[in-house]
Design an enzyme around this catalytic site. Structure first.
Site, PDB file in Angstrom:
ATOM      1  N   LYS A 134       2.244  -0.671  11.494  1.00  0.00           N
ATOM      2  CA  LYS A 134       3.095   0.088  10.581  1.00  0.00           C
ATOM      3  C   LYS A 134       3.385   1.483  11.134  1.00  0.00           C
ATOM      4  O   LYS A 134       2.464   2.250  11.415  1.00  0.00           O
ATOM      5  CB  LYS A 134       2.435   0.221   9.209  1.00  0.00           C
ATOM      6  N   LEU A 169      -1.298   1.177   3.319  1.00  0.00           N
ATOM      7  CA  LEU A 169      -1.487   2.267   4.266  1.00  0.00           C
ATOM      8  C   LEU A 169      -0.454   3.325   3.896  1.00  0.00           C
ATOM      9  O   LEU A 169       0.729   3.008   3.740  1.00  0.00           O
ATOM     10  CB  LEU A 169      -1.267   1.768   5.697  1.00  0.00           C
ATOM     11  N   ASP A 170      -0.899   4.560   3.745  1.00  0.00           N
ATOM     12  CA  ASP A 170      -0.005   5.627   3.273  1.00  0.00           C
ATOM     13  C   ASP A 170       1.267   5.706   4.099  1.00  0.00           C
ATOM     14  O   ASP A 170       1.270   5.395   5.298  1.00  0.00           O
ATOM     15  CB  ASP A 170      -0.719   6.981   3.324  1.00  0.00           C
ATOM     16  N   ALA A 171       2.325   6.181   3.462  1.00  0.00           N
ATOM     17  CA  ALA A 171       3.608   6.318   4.153  1.00  0.00           C
ATOM     18  C   ALA A 171       3.498   7.272   5.335  1.00  0.00           C
ATOM     19  O   ALA A 171       4.146   7.080   6.369  1.00  0.00           O
ATOM     20  CB  ALA A 171       4.685   6.804   3.186  1.00  0.00           C
ATOM     21  N   SER A 173       0.903   7.687   7.172  1.00  0.00           N
ATOM     22  CA  SER A 173      -0.103   7.184   8.109  1.00  0.00           C
ATOM     23  C   SER A 173       0.491   6.011   8.885  1.00  0.00           C
ATOM     24  O   SER A 173       1.468   5.396   8.466  1.00  0.00           O
ATOM     25  CB  SER A 173      -1.365   6.715   7.373  1.00  0.00           C
TER      26      SER A 173
END
Length: 332
Positions: A134, A169-171, A173
């Site tokens: 990602k 998963l954080d944007a 990160s």
């Protein structure tokens, strides 16, 4: 509790003194009736381990390629070809071949990793797990009401149609995000009680008056850092300047960022590169996907099939028994 005509008939045969008011308690009914009647007429509640209802329309669970023998119509439905009714229609029309031979029996038992073609095109199995690298700026959802980029904008449709993300998963990160086709495996990957490790590379910036990351940070994280959701421990496995490697065993919202910030070292960049026994290698570029294979797949299958009681007895479910992840990293 499920009671049918036979159940009440058997209860009535026990005599007029049968305590029908106790029907609310499935355990009392089972102990009272089951001790007096043949096995084939016994009562079972829907939560009983012996309960096996017939003709229930259950959604077929996705079967991963682990060498099991399954019905052909179920296997094709699991591979995303269509519903079992649609698959049966394809079979009757002779559109499906196994190893080059037309097969028309929906109930035909086949190995779940057999080669199947539909109108000449190979019908591949749906993988158990897929690793997705990602990038930053992508949110870990299938849609977004505010028009931000999400998984459907970058992950191939073939995966999203039959798979779901394992957590988030954080944007802001980047790194390893797993896609799963099995709900049981997803549950075990996410639940903190199974102690599946997640490992991150972090770029931190010490707050004013704080020394560079060192032994004090290692000890503080190991003992546990207080956050708004409680005290959470971690393990720092490496420090190089302001670059820190951190292991945690649960995935609460922005947990690593909050832990390090509360310890005095706010995170500037965060990258996840390991989830349990699955390590994302440098060969997987941003935005790319790769099917999990080899030892990492064996670990995932072991995690999926192992009963929860056995997993809870393990120190960690992050590796296959008798193996050390840090000595045997296998790329995703």
């Amino acid at each position: 509790m499920r009671l049918n005509f036979k159940s009440f008939k058997i209860a009535s045969l026990c005599g007029p003194m049968f305590p029908f008011y106790l029907l609310k308690s499935s355990r009392v009914v089972q102990s009272h009736v089951n001790s007096k009647v043949p096995h084939c007429f016994r009562l079972y509640s829907s939560t009983s381990p012996d309960f096996n209802p017939k003709n229930e329309n259950k959604r077929p669970r996705l079967v991963s390629s682990i060498g099991q023998s399954v019905r052909l119509d179920r296997l094709l439905a699991n591979r995303g070809l269509g519903s079992r009714k649609e698959v049966a229609s394809y079979l009757k029309k002779g559109r499906i071949k196994i190893n080059g031979q037309i097969v028309q029996g929906a109930s035909t038992k086949v190995n779940d990793n057999v080669k199947i073609t539909f109108d000449g095109s190979i019908v591949d199995p749906i993988p158990l797990l897929v690793a997705y690298h990602k990038p930053k700026g992508i949110i870990s959802t299938m849609s977004d009401d505010w028009g931000r980029k999400h998984l459907k904008d970058s992950v191939p449709e073939i995966y999203l149609k039959h798979m779901h993300p394992v957590g988030r998963l954080d944007a802001d990160s980047s790194g390893l995000l797993l896609l799963s086709s099995d709900g049981t495996l997803t549950h075990k990957l996410l639940q903190p009680k199974f102690k599946v490790e997640r490992e991150y590379k972090c770029l931190v910036e010490p707050k004013d008056g704080m020394p560079p990351p060192g032994h004090s940070l290692i000890d503080k994280v190991f003992e546990g850092v207080a956050t708004a959701d409680g005290i959470f421990p971690g393990e720092i496995t490496g420090i190089e300047g302001c670059k820190v490697k951190v292991i945690v065993k649960e995935g609460k919202y922005r947990m690593v960022r909050r832990m390090l910030a509360n310890a005095g070292y706010p995170v500037l960049e965060l990258h996840r590169f390991r989830y349990g026994d699955i390590v994302m290698g440098s060969e997987l570029g941003e935005g790319e996907c790769k099917v999990i294979e080899g030892r990492a797949l064996r670990w995932a299958q072991w995690l999926r099939k192992t009963p929860e009681k056995i997993l809870l007895a393990e120190k960690s479910a992050s590796v296959l028994p008798q193996e050390d992840i840090r000595q045997n990293h296998v790329s995703a």
